[in-house]
Write a protein that holds these residues in place. Structure first.
Motif, mmCIF file in Angstrom:
data_model
loop_
_atom_site.group_PDB
_atom_site.id
_atom_site.type_symbol
_atom_site.label_atom_id
_atom_site.label_comp_id
_atom_site.label_asym_id
_atom_site.label_seq_id
_atom_site.Cartn_x
_atom_site.Cartn_y
_atom_site.Cartn_z
ATOM 1 N N TYR A 75 40.151 -11.060 -11.099
ATOM 2 C CA TYR A 75 41.072 -10.750 -12.198
ATOM 3 C C TYR A 75 42.305 -10.099 -11.604
ATOM 4 C CZ TYR A 75 37.437 -12.006 -15.455
ATOM 5 O OH TYR A 75 36.508 -12.711 -16.165
ATOM 6 N N ARG A 110 34.906 -9.260 -13.464
ATOM 7 C CA ARG A 110 35.300 -8.936 -14.833
ATOM 8 C C ARG A 110 34.852 -7.531 -15.205
ATOM 9 N NH1 ARG A 110 34.570 -12.859 -20.082
ATOM 10 N NH2 ARG A 110 35.210 -11.359 -21.677
ATOM 11 N N SER A 134 40.506 -9.451 -21.440
ATOM 12 C CA SER A 134 40.279 -9.713 -20.015
ATOM 13 C C SER A 134 40.421 -11.179 -19.598
ATOM 14 C CB SER A 134 38.905 -9.176 -19.602
ATOM 15 O OG SER A 134 37.883 -9.742 -20.397
ATOM 16 N N ARG A 138 42.107 -13.651 -15.883
ATOM 17 C CA ARG A 138 41.118 -14.281 -15.010
ATOM 18 C C ARG A 138 41.809 -15.212 -14.025
ATOM 19 N NH1 ARG A 138 38.375 -19.169 -15.381
ATOM 20 N NH2 ARG A 138 36.306 -19.219 -14.417
#
Length: 434
Positions: A75, A110, A134, A138
């Motif tokens: 991420y 994550r 979130s 990614r």
């Protein structure tokens, strides 16, 4: 002038032949040389790296360390992610805080990224908001779809994997989801174990139906009605013609009503202590008997009409003379009628062979190739492969290859029949006219 007029009259027929015969055959040939399916589509494809692609490359000797990096998920706070978050209506204060303080930071998972978000001043206020925020940040190639090779290569370069040109080409080829030109369909056809069984099924189905019904039983009906009074013969032929003019769905439904475990046959035989069963599908033998009879009665009706017409065209004087000479019915049939039917038998043999090779309608409606695949014939297999199968991945290319084989076999069989029946002699000018 007469030649031009002839061309004008024949032009519509030629156009129909090209449109409805040659064009489909050519298209079938084109499709047979591709791997088109529902997975690849028919208009081209995109690029997508999936776990199965990585596994396949690993089995082929590709550097597994590189594959592991490609398959990893991280991420990253980037302008691309911030823009996606803004479009998704993520809180503006959170987006600005990430841009001003943490732009460029990367997180290995994550879980770590969401822990980080919870510590921010403008952190998401609920778990649901956190989970929906979130994904915008990614960074992974797995299952991401790229519209072109350029986009895929750009993403690979951003990961700084140190790929060689050969490795890059292998990745691009393996991740392509569209169709390609290939001759693999025909190789696959001859390697699959079920191909032999389907081929045997087709040969048995065509030969049995053709010999027993389309020619054999049709001849019996034609000769029988020839010796009946005209009124009775006409009624008899009309009754036997019903299977051909009855809609296929209704016709097969009647057979199912006869053979179902609650059908007519069981209603009768149970009175004699016989256990009810599905007479159509309980065994492969019963399925074949039913399939051959269903198709046979349809084919026999056509042969009966054609043979009857040919028999009635035989000069009556020949039959009268044979009776004067003491010939009985069997001798008339053997020495006068059958020799005169060589041309009609040739036509029925060629036509019905091609028809049986390519038709599957009645089998599809009755047994659908069952039980198991015991009555699966070549044409039905092509249909199942290309247009209707249990797994849902319709293989247009492989189905077209199966269909193309039928075209080739049909042409070869026609040539063999023409040679066997000495077609060139049948169309010669009679000696009396020479």
């Amino acid at each position: 002038m007469s030649a031009k007029l002839g061309y004008i009259f024949i032009a519509p027929a030629l156009a129909l032949v090209v449109l409805f015969f040659l064009a489909p055959v050519l298209m079938t040939g084109v499709f047979s040389m591709t791997n088109m399916s529902t997975a690849t589509g028919i208009t081209g494809g995109s690029y997508q790296i999936t776990p199965s692609v990585l596994s396949q490359l690993g089995d082929q000797g590709f550097d597994r360390k590189i594959l592991k990096r490609i398959g990893s998920e991280s991420y990253s706070i980037s302008e691309k992610g911030l823009l996606a978050a803004t479009k998704a209506d993520v809180k503006t204060e959170l987006v600005e805080e990430l841009r001003e303080r943490y732009l460029g930071e990367t997180f290995a998972s994550r879980r770590l990224f969401e822990r980080f978000l919870k510590k921010l001043d403008n952190r998401p206020r609920s778990i649901r908001t956190l989970k929906s925020t979130s994904p915008h940040f990614r960074k992974s190639l797995i299952k991401e779809r790229f519209a072109s090779t350029k986009e895929l290569l750009q993403s690979l370069e951003e990961m700084d994997l140190g790929l060689t040109q050969v490795q890059t080409d292998e990745l691009v080829d393996a991740s392509y989801t569209g169709w390609i030109w290939t001759g693999e369909n025909f190789r696959k056809m001859f390697l699959l174990p079920e191909t032999r069984q389907i081929l045997l099924n087709t040969g048995f189905y065509v030969a049995s139906t053709l010999l027993l019904f389309n020619i054999g039983f049709a001849l019996v009906l034609a000769v029988t009605t020839f010796y009946l009074p005209k009124g009775q013969a006409a009624l008899f032929r009309a009754l036997w013609f019903l299977p051909r003019i009855t809609p296929s769905v209704l016709y097969v439904l009647l057979w199912k009503w006869l053979t179902w475990d609650t059908g007519f046959i069981n209603a009768v035989v149970t009175n004699f202590g016989v256990t009810p069963r599905n007479w159509m599908l309980d065994t492969a033998a019963n399925a074949w008997v039913t399939v051959i009879m269903i198709n046979g009665f349809i084919g026999a009706s056509m042969g009966m009409i054609l043979f009857s017409s040919a028999i009635t065209s035989i000069p009556k004087q020949m039959l009268y003379a044979s009776e004067v000479d003491g010939a009985n019915r069997w001798q008339q049939i053997r020495h006068i009628i059958l020799p005169q039917l060589k041309w009609p038998i040739l036509f029925i043999t060629v036509y019905q062979t091609l028809s049986l090779l390519t038709s599957f309608e009645q089998i599809f409606l009755s047994t659908d190739g069952g039980p198991g695949s015991s009555t699966e014939v070549w044409a039905l297999s092509a249909y199942h492969t290309a247009l209707d199968n249990y797994w849902g991945n319709l293989q247009y290319g492989y189905g077209a290859a199966l269909a193309l084989v039928l075209v080739v076999v049909g042409v070869i069989m026609s040539l063999i029949y023409l040679r066997f029946f000495r077609f060139d002699e049948l169309i010669k000018t009679p000696r009396i006219e020479q």
